[in-house]
Design a protein around this motif. Structure first.
Motif, PDB file in Angstrom:
ATOM      1  N   LEU A   1     -73.638  31.979  23.019  1.00 21.89           N
ATOM      2  CA  LEU A   1     -72.636  32.036  24.082  1.00 21.89           C
ATOM      3  C   LEU A   1     -72.319  30.644  24.610  1.00 21.89           C
ATOM      4  CD1 LEU A   1     -70.934  34.002  25.729  1.00 21.89           C
ATOM      5  CD2 LEU A   1     -72.821  34.155  27.350  1.00 21.89           C
ATOM      6  N   LEU A   2     -73.333  29.825  24.747  1.00 24.52           N
ATOM      7  CA  LEU A   2     -73.135  28.445  25.192  1.00 24.52           C
ATOM      8  C   LEU A   2     -72.326  27.639  24.175  1.00 24.52           C
ATOM      9  CD1 LEU A   2     -73.855  26.491  27.487  1.00 24.52           C
ATOM     10  CD2 LEU A   2     -75.887  25.883  26.178  1.00 24.52           C
ATOM     11  N   MET A   3     -72.613  27.846  22.900  1.00 23.36           N
ATOM     12  CA  MET A   3     -71.852  27.151  21.858  1.00 23.36           C
ATOM     13  C   MET A   3     -70.400  27.630  21.838  1.00 23.36           C
ATOM     14  SD  MET A   3     -73.644  24.841  20.512  1.00 23.36           S
ATOM     15  CE  MET A   3     -72.525  24.440  19.219  1.00 23.36           C
ATOM     16  N   GLU A   4     -70.192  28.921  22.039  1.00 27.78           N
ATOM     17  CA  GLU A   4     -68.823  29.459  22.082  1.00 27.78           C
ATOM     18  C   GLU A   4     -68.054  28.841  23.249  1.00 27.78           C
ATOM     19  OE1 GLU A   4     -65.428  31.633  21.285  1.00 27.78           O
ATOM     20  OE2 GLU A   4     -67.218  31.423  20.028  1.00 27.78           O
ATOM     21  N   TYR A   5     -68.707  28.728  24.383  1.00 25.74           N
ATOM     22  CA  TYR A   5     -68.047  28.116  25.535  1.00 25.74           C
ATOM     23  C   TYR A   5     -67.766  26.637  25.271  1.00 25.74           C
ATOM     24  CZ  TYR A   5     -67.140  26.501  30.247  1.00 25.74           C
ATOM     25  OH  TYR A   5     -66.564  25.933  31.345  1.00 25.74           O
ATOM     26  N   GLY A   6     -68.679  25.950  24.617  1.00 25.87           N
ATOM     27  CA  GLY A   6     -68.472  24.540  24.298  1.00 25.87           C
ATOM     28  C   GLY A   6     -67.321  24.323  23.326  1.00 25.87           C
ATOM     29  N   MET A   7     -67.129  25.249  22.386  1.00 26.80           N
ATOM     30  CA  MET A   7     -66.076  25.076  21.391  1.00 26.80           C
ATOM     31  C   MET A   7     -64.722  25.559  21.893  1.00 26.80           C
ATOM     32  SD  MET A   7     -67.903  25.871  17.721  1.00 26.80           S
ATOM     33  CE  MET A   7     -68.229  27.566  18.086  1.00 26.80           C
ATOM     34  N   SER A   8     -64.679  26.694  22.595  1.00 27.32           N
ATOM     35  CA  SER A   8     -63.383  27.264  22.968  1.00 27.32           C
ATOM     36  C   SER A   8     -63.071  27.155  24.457  1.00 27.32           C
ATOM     37  CB  SER A   8     -63.316  28.734  22.548  1.00 27.32           C
ATOM     38  OG  SER A   8     -64.205  29.498  23.339  1.00 27.32           O
TER      39      SER A   8
ATOM     40  N   GLN B   1     -64.149  29.271  26.652  1.00 29.43           N
ATOM     41  CA  GLN B   1     -64.123  30.623  27.210  1.00 29.43           C
ATOM     42  C   GLN B   1     -65.491  31.268  27.026  1.00 29.43           C
ATOM     43  OE1 GLN B   1     -61.129  32.809  25.186  1.00 29.43           O
ATOM     44  NE2 GLN B   1     -59.450  31.510  25.872  1.00 29.43           N
ATOM     45  N   TRP B   2     -65.830  32.142  27.978  1.00 28.88           N
ATOM     46  CA  TRP B   2     -67.073  32.905  27.885  1.00 28.88           C
ATOM     47  C   TRP B   2     -66.779  34.216  27.168  1.00 28.88           C
ATOM     48  CZ3 TRP B   2     -71.409  30.487  28.914  1.00 28.88           C
ATOM     49  CH2 TRP B   2     -71.418  29.446  29.824  1.00 28.88           C
ATOM     50  N   HIS B   3     -66.523  34.153  25.880  1.00 25.39           N
ATOM     51  CA  HIS B   3     -66.180  35.344  25.111  1.00 25.39           C
ATOM     52  C   HIS B   3     -67.323  35.649  24.144  1.00 25.39           C
ATOM     53  CE1 HIS B   3     -64.090  38.287  22.800  1.00 25.39           C
ATOM     54  NE2 HIS B   3     -63.999  37.516  21.729  1.00 25.39           N
ATOM     55  N   LEU B   4     -67.937  36.810  24.314  1.00 26.19           N
ATOM     56  CA  LEU B   4     -69.027  37.222  23.436  1.00 26.19           C
ATOM     57  C   LEU B   4     -68.454  38.118  22.341  1.00 26.19           C
ATOM     58  CD1 LEU B   4     -72.057  37.041  22.990  1.00 26.19           C
ATOM     59  CD2 LEU B   4     -72.314  39.068  24.405  1.00 26.19           C
ATOM     60  N   ALA B   5     -68.305  37.578  21.156  1.00 22.92           N
ATOM     61  CA  ALA B   5     -67.702  38.309  20.045  1.00 22.92           C
ATOM     62  C   ALA B   5     -68.707  39.275  19.416  1.00 22.92           C
ATOM     63  CB  ALA B   5     -67.200  37.328  18.990  1.00 22.92           C
TER      64      ALA B   5
END
Length: 93
Positions: free
Chosen positions: A34-41, A43-47
């Motif tokens: 989740l932290l990596m997703e937020y760093g890349m995009s 957004q706090w989006h849990l796919a």
């Protein structure tokens, strides 16, 4: 030697320890994803693939820890039996 030769108490203890370790590791992996997703995009989006990856990580850790706990149980039992036999030999003389 059977893998399931531990007592019920030891088995439940092994399952509990394995489950807690697996939940902790899966939770940490999900937080990192989740932290990596937020760093890349941004957004706090849990796919959905992240959820599957977390579940798979939890399952793998649980199975690995369960076998480890069973092995430790077997080793404790063998040590306990060796001590009992040694004590019986010393006291029977």
């Amino acid at each position: 030697m059977s893998l399931f030769a531990c007592t019920l108490r030891d088995t439940l203890s092994a399952i509990g320890r394995s489950g807690s370790t697996a939940c902790l590791n899966a939770g940490l992996a999900m937080a990192l994803m989740l932290l990596m997703e937020y760093g890349m995009s941004g957004q706090w989006h849990l796919a959905r693939p992240y959820l599957w990856a977390g579940a798979l990580i939890g399952l793998v850790v649980f199975v690995g820890q369960l076998f480890r706990q069973y092995r430790l149980c077997r080793d404790r039992r063998i040590t306990r039996n060796a001590r009992t036999e040694s004590y019986q030999r010393r006291t029977s003389l």
